[in-house]
Scaffold this active site. Structure first.
Site, PDB file in Angstrom:
ATOM      1  N   TYR A  64       0.835  -1.214   0.000  1.00 11.17           N
ATOM      2  CA  TYR A  64       0.000   0.000   0.000  1.00 11.17           C
ATOM      3  C   TYR A  64       0.863   1.256   0.000  1.00 11.17           C
ATOM      4  CZ  TYR A  64      -4.359  -2.438   0.048  1.00 11.17           C
ATOM      5  OH  TYR A  64      -5.415  -3.210  -0.350  1.00 11.17           O
ATOM      6  N   ASP A 102      -8.145   6.270  -4.834  1.00 12.08           N
ATOM      7  CA  ASP A 102      -6.985   7.109  -5.156  1.00 12.08           C
ATOM      8  C   ASP A 102      -7.180   8.600  -4.888  1.00 12.08           C
ATOM      9  OD1 ASP A 102      -8.567   7.987  -7.350  1.00 12.08           O
ATOM     10  OD2 ASP A 102      -7.644   6.540  -8.721  1.00 12.08           O
ATOM     11  N   HIS A 117     -15.107   2.418  -1.449  1.00 13.50           N
ATOM     12  CA  HIS A 117     -14.054   1.505  -0.985  1.00 13.50           C
ATOM     13  C   HIS A 117     -12.983   2.198  -0.149  1.00 13.50           C
ATOM     14  CE1 HIS A 117     -15.187  -1.488  -4.450  1.00 13.50           C
ATOM     15  NE2 HIS A 117     -16.035  -1.502  -3.452  1.00 13.50           N
ATOM     16  N   CYS A 146       0.646   1.148  17.896  1.00 17.60           N
ATOM     17  CA  CYS A 146       0.502   1.776  19.215  1.00 17.60           C
ATOM     18  C   CYS A 146       1.551   1.145  20.124  1.00 17.60           C
ATOM     19  CB  CYS A 146      -0.907   1.531  19.759  1.00 17.60           C
ATOM     20  SG  CYS A 146      -1.094   2.083  21.467  1.00 17.60           S
ATOM     21  N   CYS A 149      -0.180  -0.907  23.268  1.00 19.18           N
ATOM     22  CA  CYS A 149      -0.897  -2.188  23.170  1.00 19.18           C
ATOM     23  C   CYS A 149      -0.549  -2.982  21.910  1.00 19.18           C
ATOM     24  CB  CYS A 149      -2.415  -1.953  23.229  1.00 19.18           C
ATOM     25  SG  CYS A 149      -3.047  -1.164  21.732  1.00 19.18           S
ATOM     26  N   SER A 188     -15.261  -2.853 -14.413  1.00 17.41           N
ATOM     27  CA  SER A 188     -15.576  -4.140 -15.035  1.00 17.41           C
ATOM     28  C   SER A 188     -16.952  -4.648 -14.575  1.00 17.41           C
ATOM     29  CB  SER A 188     -14.495  -5.162 -14.705  1.00 17.41           C
ATOM     30  OG  SER A 188     -14.321  -5.238 -13.304  1.00 17.41           O
ATOM     31  N   ASN A 209     -16.647   2.669 -21.405  1.00 17.53           N
ATOM     32  CA  ASN A 209     -15.569   1.721 -21.137  1.00 17.53           C
ATOM     33  C   ASN A 209     -14.853   1.384 -22.442  1.00 17.53           C
ATOM     34  OD1 ASN A 209     -14.121  -0.801 -20.263  1.00 17.53           O
ATOM     35  ND2 ASN A 209     -15.378  -0.514 -18.429  1.00 17.53           N
ATOM     36  N   GLU A 211     -13.647  -1.559 -22.995  1.00 17.28           N
ATOM     37  CA  GLU A 211     -13.859  -2.996 -23.237  1.00 17.28           C
ATOM     38  C   GLU A 211     -15.279  -3.372 -22.833  1.00 17.28           C
ATOM     39  OE1 GLU A 211     -11.397  -5.099 -24.254  1.00 17.28           O
ATOM     40  OE2 GLU A 211      -9.899  -3.486 -24.287  1.00 17.28           O
ATOM     41  N   ALA A 227     -12.379   7.209 -20.626  1.00 17.99           N
ATOM     42  CA  ALA A 227     -13.029   8.177 -19.741  1.00 17.99           C
ATOM     43  C   ALA A 227     -12.558   9.596 -20.057  1.00 17.99           C
ATOM     44  CB  ALA A 227     -12.713   7.821 -18.291  1.00 17.99           C
TER      45      ALA A 227
HETATM   46  P1  OAD Z   1     -11.280  -3.352 -12.875  1.00 20.84           P
HETATM   47  O1  OAD Z   1      -9.790  -3.414 -13.016  1.00 20.84           O
HETATM   48  O2  OAD Z   1     -11.993  -4.598 -12.550  1.00 20.84           O
HETATM   49  O3  OAD Z   1     -11.912  -2.787 -14.208  1.00 20.84           O
HETATM   50  C1  OAD Z   1     -11.377  -1.674 -14.874  1.00 20.84           C
HETATM   51  C2  OAD Z   1     -12.254  -1.375 -16.049  1.00 20.84           C
HETATM   52  O4  OAD Z   1     -11.811  -0.173 -16.645  1.00 20.84           O
HETATM   53  C3  OAD Z   1     -12.233  -2.452 -17.153  1.00 20.84           C
HETATM   54  O5  OAD Z   1     -13.574  -2.735 -17.528  1.00 20.84           O
HETATM   55  C4  OAD Z   1     -11.479  -1.767 -18.304  1.00 20.84           C
HETATM   56  O6  OAD Z   1     -11.937  -2.192 -19.579  1.00 20.84           O
HETATM   57  C5  OAD Z   1     -11.822  -0.311 -18.067  1.00 20.84           C
HETATM   58  N1  OAD Z   1     -10.858   0.673 -18.578  1.00 20.84           N
HETATM   59  C6  OAD Z   1      -9.510   0.594 -18.647  1.00 20.84           C
HETATM   60  N2  OAD Z   1      -8.989   1.746 -19.093  1.00 20.84           N
HETATM   61  C7  OAD Z   1     -10.035   2.597 -19.315  1.00 20.84           C
HETATM   62  C8  OAD Z   1     -10.151   3.948 -19.757  1.00 20.84           C
HETATM   63  N3  OAD Z   1      -9.075   4.665 -20.059  1.00 20.84           N
HETATM   64  N4  OAD Z   1     -11.388   4.496 -19.847  1.00 20.84           N
HETATM   65  C9  OAD Z   1     -12.494   3.759 -19.543  1.00 20.84           C
HETATM   66  N5  OAD Z   1     -12.440   2.485 -19.126  1.00 20.84           N
HETATM   67  C10 OAD Z   1     -11.234   1.906 -18.992  1.00 20.84           C
HETATM   68  O7  OAD Z   1     -11.583  -2.187 -11.821  1.00 20.84           O
HETATM   69  P2  OAD Z   1     -12.917  -1.920 -10.962  1.00 20.84           P
HETATM   70  O8  OAD Z   1     -14.117  -2.286 -11.758  1.00 20.84           O
HETATM   71  O9  OAD Z   1     -12.808  -0.567 -10.422  1.00 20.84           O
HETATM   72  O10 OAD Z   1     -11.695  -3.163  -4.907  1.00 20.84           O
HETATM   73  O11 OAD Z   1     -12.719  -2.963  -9.805  1.00 20.84           O
HETATM   74  C11 OAD Z   1     -13.628  -2.979  -8.753  1.00 20.84           C
HETATM   75  C12 OAD Z   1     -12.925  -3.226  -7.439  1.00 20.84           C
HETATM   76  O12 OAD Z   1     -12.112  -4.415  -7.525  1.00 20.84           O
HETATM   77  C13 OAD Z   1     -11.933  -2.154  -7.041  1.00 20.84           C
HETATM   78  O13 OAD Z   1     -12.550  -1.067  -6.381  1.00 20.84           O
HETATM   79  C14 OAD Z   1     -11.008  -2.884  -6.123  1.00 20.84           C
HETATM   80  C15 OAD Z   1     -10.825  -4.148  -6.912  1.00 20.84           C
HETATM   81  O14 OAD Z   1     -10.446  -5.261  -6.163  1.00 20.84           O
HETATM   82  C16 OAD Z   1     -11.239  -2.701  -3.729  1.00 20.84           C
HETATM   83  O15 OAD Z   1     -10.217  -2.059  -3.637  1.00 20.84           O
HETATM   84  C17 OAD Z   1     -12.125  -3.044  -2.596  1.00 20.84           C
END
Ligand code: OAD
Length: 237
Positions: A64, A102, A117, A146, A149, A188, A209, A211, A227
């Protein structure tokens, strides 16, 4: 594109749900993209669960810390800026809901983003804090702890298996159920309950998106593109 632009102009209440693809053009890797996604290189079960942190706090903290450093160096992109500017021009009309930790929406000026999240730059105590646990006085370490503890600080993000912040999720659900239009950007659509928001949207659903996604079949329109390219056009007055 023309048609969706018309929907944006006509909508009185717009909900926007964003995921990692929103920040891809800022230089933040997504999770599931085949070549570049974090989960194609690392096992989420070893990095993004409470169990993993307890088993190897130093490694998880280090991962992290690495992501914090990387994110601190990048900037919001034209998509983040377009969303924040639209919300400023149309107060009360949009609810921005993000799965991203982020902080880039907020840095672009989106003051009311619902961060489902959490926030990677914040810490919280791993175990319920006692009177002795004081974040400002935490002993330096990886992770800080801490010194009375031994309780450890952890990033204030939602890990797999953990519930989402209740009020934030409730506000997001309310926005979904009250919207005329939901823009689903760069996700996704496989992680619930976030993805469920698109399925419960009262209004039209538009996917932005690069994809195909799991949510395409539930959408009224699918826009293929990035985006940072599409949002400034869609949100033009
Ligand atoms: P993913 O990595 O699962 O999906 C990213 C999506 O962004 C995919 O569908 C890509 O096709 C799309 N993508 C990539 N570049 C792009 C662009 N320039 N413009 C538009 N779309 C683009 O990420 P999330 O759906 O955010 O959880 O994942 C959900 C959660 O899973 C996250 O919040 C995280 C992860 O584990 C936690 O941290 C709890």
């Amino acid at each position: 594109m023309e048609q969706v632009h018309g929907w944006v102009r006509a909508a009185r209440r717009i909900a926007v749900l964003t995921g990692a693809g929103m920040s891809a053009e800022s230089g933040v890797p997504t999770f599931r993209d085949a070549q570049t996604g974090l989960w194609s290189k690392f096992d989420p079960m070893q990095l993004a669960t409470e169990e993993a942190f307890r088993a190897n706090p130093q490694m998880v903290w280090g991962w992290y810390a690495f992501r914090r450093e990387m994110i601190a160096k990048v900037d919001p992109n034209a998509g983040h800026r377009a969303l924040a500017a639209f919300a400023q021009r149309h107060p009360g009309r949009t609810t921005l809901i993000t799965q991203n930790v982020d902080g880039l929406h907020q840095r672009a000026g989106a003051t009311h983003a619902l961060a489902l999240h959490g926030n990677i730059f914040e810490d919280k105590w791993l175990d319920t804090p006692k009177a002795c646990c004081n974040k400002e006085a935490a002993a330096a370490g990886s992770p800080p702890y801490c010194d009375q503890c031994g309780n450890m600080l952890r990033p204030d993000v939602v890990w797999f298996g953990e519930p989402l912040p209740l009020r934030t999720l409730a506000a997001a659900q309310e926005a979904a159920q009250a919207c005329d239009l939901m823009l689903v950007v760069g996700t996704s659509g496989v992680v619930y309950p976030a993805a469920g928001l698109a399925r419960m949207a009262a209004g039209k659903v538009v996917i932005v998106n690069t994809e195909p996604t799991e949510l395409d079949e539930a959408a009224d329109a699918v826009l293929r593109g990035t985006a940072a390219q599409l949002l400034p056009q869609l949100l033009e007055d």
